[in-house]
Design a protein around this motif. Sequence first.
Motif, short mmCIF file in Angstrom:
data_model
loop_
_atom_site.label_atom_id
_atom_site.label_comp_id
_atom_site.label_asym_id
_atom_site.label_seq_id
_atom_site.Cartn_x
_atom_site.Cartn_y
_atom_site.Cartn_z
N LEU A 91 6.16 -35.71 12.01
CA LEU A 91 6.54 -35.97 13.38
C LEU A 91 7.97 -35.48 13.54
CD1 LEU A 91 6.00 -39.23 15.44
CD2 LEU A 91 8.16 -38.01 15.51
N GLN A 93 11.56 -34.43 15.45
CA GLN A 93 12.42 -35.10 16.42
C GLN A 93 12.03 -34.69 17.84
OE1 GLN A 93 16.51 -34.71 15.38
NE2 GLN A 93 17.21 -36.25 16.81
N ASN A 94 11.98 -35.67 18.74
CA ASN A 94 11.59 -35.46 20.15
C ASN A 94 10.13 -35.04 20.32
OD1 ASN A 94 14.27 -36.05 20.99
ND2 ASN A 94 14.87 -33.94 20.55
N GLY A 95 9.33 -35.15 19.27
CA GLY A 95 7.90 -34.87 19.37
C GLY A 95 7.52 -33.43 19.10
N THR A 152 4.74 -39.45 24.35
CA THR A 152 5.02 -38.20 23.62
C THR A 152 5.10 -38.47 22.12
OG1 THR A 152 6.20 -37.22 25.49
CG2 THR A 152 6.71 -36.36 23.30
N LYS A 153 5.80 -39.55 21.75
CA LYS A 153 5.91 -39.88 20.32
C LYS A 153 4.55 -40.25 19.73
CE LYS A 153 10.38 -39.35 20.16
NZ LYS A 153 11.39 -40.19 19.54
N ARG A 154 3.71 -40.90 20.50
CA ARG A 154 2.39 -41.28 20.00
C ARG A 154 1.49 -40.06 19.81
NH1 ARG A 154 1.09 -46.95 20.42
NH2 ARG A 154 2.96 -48.06 21.07
N LEU A 170 8.77 -38.64 9.29
CA LEU A 170 9.11 -39.00 10.66
C LEU A 170 10.59 -38.74 10.89
CD1 LEU A 170 7.31 -42.49 10.83
CD2 LEU A 170 6.33 -40.24 11.31
N PRO A 173 11.85 -41.23 14.83
CA PRO A 173 10.66 -41.52 15.64
C PRO A 173 10.91 -42.38 16.87
CG PRO A 173 10.62 -42.80 13.62
CD PRO A 173 11.74 -41.80 13.48
N THR A 174 11.99 -43.19 16.87
CA THR A 174 12.23 -44.06 18.03
C THR A 174 13.41 -43.59 18.89
OG1 THR A 174 13.65 -45.55 16.73
CG2 THR A 174 11.30 -46.06 16.83
N PHE A 185 6.68 -48.92 18.75
CA PHE A 185 6.43 -47.80 17.85
C PHE A 185 6.68 -48.21 16.39
CE2 PHE A 185 6.59 -43.52 16.13
CZ PHE A 185 5.62 -42.88 16.88
N THR A 204 16.06 -42.24 10.45
CA THR A 204 16.33 -43.06 11.62
C THR A 204 17.79 -43.48 11.65
OG1 THR A 204 15.63 -45.02 12.86
CG2 THR A 204 15.71 -45.23 10.47
#
Length: 263
Positions: A91, A93-95, A152-154, A170, A173-174, A185, A204
């Motif tokens: 995943l 960054q920013n999707g 978008t993240k999902r 990831l 992710p948040t 999330f 993160t």
Amino acid sequence: MQEASTQPVISVRDLIVGFRDRNVLDRLSLDVRSGEILGLVGGSGSGKSVLLRTIIGLLPKRSGTIEVFGQNLDGLDDGPRRALQRRWGVLFQNGALFSSLTVLQNVQFPMREFLHLPEHLLDEIAATKLAMVGLSRQDANKLPSELSGGMTKRVAMARALSLDPEVVFLDEPTSGLDPISAGDFDALIRTLQQTLGLTVFMITHDLNSLHAVCDRIAVLAQGKIVADGPMSTMLASEHPWVKSYFRGERGRLLEHSHEPLPG
């Protein structure tokens, strides 16, 4: 939290990565153990995303070794390397969704590269992955421009899971999510990790995420891992950056108010 094995899934030793005359990572060593959620934290520009992108082969290294599932990435030909890449999902960054593709098509993208399946099966698998991250079939035909930040993240998470990986990377992710969406999330990450038995390597800066879902935390500073352990180790560290980050005003507030996620 899920009990993690001591066997490393990812082993990085003496890694040096740089650009022009500057080394961003300077003889960095780190293990990621099977079945754990590892949170990687560090200051802006410290090299967190550089480390992730080097592990997955998007950036070259100057020296050092990277082993994933016990295989040295330097010694792999194209075939074995592609087989290894199927065992992890990312995943970004920013999707990093493809803006011209629908949600369903974004999730199917890795499948089309690695699998040879009829269209109806691709549709069914992608719909299943979307359901796993809490999205419906009605969301499948939307374009990324029609999605909220949380959606978008999902979708990006569903795409990361599309090939049933054993490891998920990831990258923030948040980031960009409001506190409620970020908490949701975090809960999704924990649920997926426990349900699917994933190993999670998570970059993160979110102290809530570090408290809520990470089994272990590694701190990157001056090109190296300067602290490594559970939250209790972070709170006891006397390293200046670690102390400032985890025992500063925001860290003290979280330490006294945080309630673990159910699970």
